[in-house]
Design a protein around this motif. Structure first.
Motif, PDB file in Angstrom:
ATOM      1  N   ASP A   1      -0.436  48.654  90.544  1.00 49.82           N
ATOM      2  CA  ASP A   1       0.782  48.125  91.074  1.00 49.82           C
ATOM      3  C   ASP A   1       1.525  47.304  89.996  1.00 49.82           C
ATOM      4  OD1 ASP A   1      -1.510  46.360  91.484  1.00 49.82           O
ATOM      5  OD2 ASP A   1      -0.172  45.010  92.691  1.00 49.82           O
ATOM      6  N   THR A  11       2.506  56.204  91.442  1.00 54.10           N
ATOM      7  CA  THR A  11       1.672  55.270  90.950  1.00 54.10           C
ATOM      8  C   THR A  11       0.891  55.446  89.840  1.00 54.10           C
ATOM      9  OG1 THR A  11       0.062  55.951  92.545  1.00 54.10           O
ATOM     10  CG2 THR A  11       1.399  54.033  93.465  1.00 54.10           C
ATOM     11  N   ARG A  17      -4.931  49.092  98.271  1.00 48.43           N
ATOM     12  CA  ARG A  17      -4.420  49.324  96.783  1.00 48.43           C
ATOM     13  C   ARG A  17      -5.745  50.261  96.264  1.00 48.43           C
ATOM     14  NH1 ARG A  17      -3.312  44.600  95.372  1.00 48.43           N
ATOM     15  NH2 ARG A  17      -5.459  43.887  94.091  1.00 48.43           N
ATOM     16  N   ARG A  50       5.920  47.735  96.225  1.00 52.90           N
ATOM     17  CA  ARG A  50       4.808  47.102  95.463  1.00 52.90           C
ATOM     18  C   ARG A  50       4.489  46.323  96.776  1.00 52.90           C
ATOM     19  NH1 ARG A  50       4.317  43.227  90.116  1.00 52.90           N
ATOM     20  NH2 ARG A  50       2.091  43.193  90.124  1.00 52.90           N
ATOM     21  N   LEU A  88       4.403  49.236  88.616  1.00 53.56           N
ATOM     22  CA  LEU A  88       5.271  49.896  89.621  1.00 53.56           C
ATOM     23  C   LEU A  88       6.685  49.446  89.359  1.00 53.56           C
ATOM     24  CD1 LEU A  88       3.627  49.874  93.039  1.00 53.56           C
ATOM     25  CD2 LEU A  88       4.067  51.863  91.607  1.00 53.56           C
TER      26      LEU A  88
END
Length: 202
Positions: A100, A55, A123, A114, A103
């Motif tokens: 994200d 990430t 998150r 995701r 990603l």
């Protein structure tokens, strides 16, 4: 120094000392600047840090100018202001809570992951955790560049976020002063826990 401390290490003794044994948290800095080339070299090492699902949420805001430093100093604990004012650069280490979005590029073989980060709270927790993990590598990368790192947690977290990241997408997890050490930069080294106090083998 016992033989067992170095016998199973591949890294040279000089490199071990630079990164670990002789490295200290600096409390004063010289006027020598930290260059853009040094920052790029530091980033090139730091970005190799492991993170969950690749990430890579850590973001760095490098405060070099007097105006940027003026915005930060009132948000620091009193004991952190003088050393921050003397540092050639201060790094705001933040977690990008919208990591994200990257990603599809960073994890192309598993785009479905995701969906794991659809919940903003999940998150945010993942971003903060992984950014702190990356920050450890960042400190080592600063040392590898021949600089001293002065990581700090004494700051108004909400105030720093509001001042530098007003859109609410980033959360500051650490501040790091960096540069060549100045006069009398070190406190006495404090004790460290021994092997048997830390390591259990099952």
């Amino acid at each position: 120094m016992t033989t067992t401390e170095t016998a199973d290490l591949v890294l040279s003794r000089e490199a071990q000392d630079l990164l670990f044994r002789e490295a200290r948290t600096a409390n004063s800095f010289s006027d020598e600047p930290v260059t853009d080339d040094q920052l790029r070299a530091i980033h090139d090492l730091m970005r190799r840090a492991p993170t969950s699902a690749n990430t890579q949420p850590l973001r760095i805001t490098a405060l070099r100018g007097a105006g940027a430093r003026t915005r930060l100093l009132p948000l620091l604990a009193e004991g952190n202001r003088a050393k921050t004012a003397s540092a050639p650069i201060t790094l705001l280490v933040s977690a990008d809570h919208r990591f994200d979005a990257h990603l599809p590029r960073l994890l192309p073989h598993a785009p479905q992951l995701r969906e794991m980060f659809a919940d903003p709270e999940v998150r945010a927790r993942s971003a903060d955790y992984n950014a702190i993990l990356q920050a450890g590598y960042l400190i080592l990368a600063i040392r590898a560049a021949g600089l001293a790192a002065g990581p700090m947690l004494g700051y108004d977290s909400a105030g720093v976020d509001a001042e530098f990241f007003p859109d609410g997408t980033r959360h500051t997890v650490l501040l790091i002063n960096a540069g060549k050490p100045g006069p009398d930069p070190w406190h006495d080294r404090l004790p460290r826990l021994d092997y048997d106090e830390v390591v259990s083998v099952l």
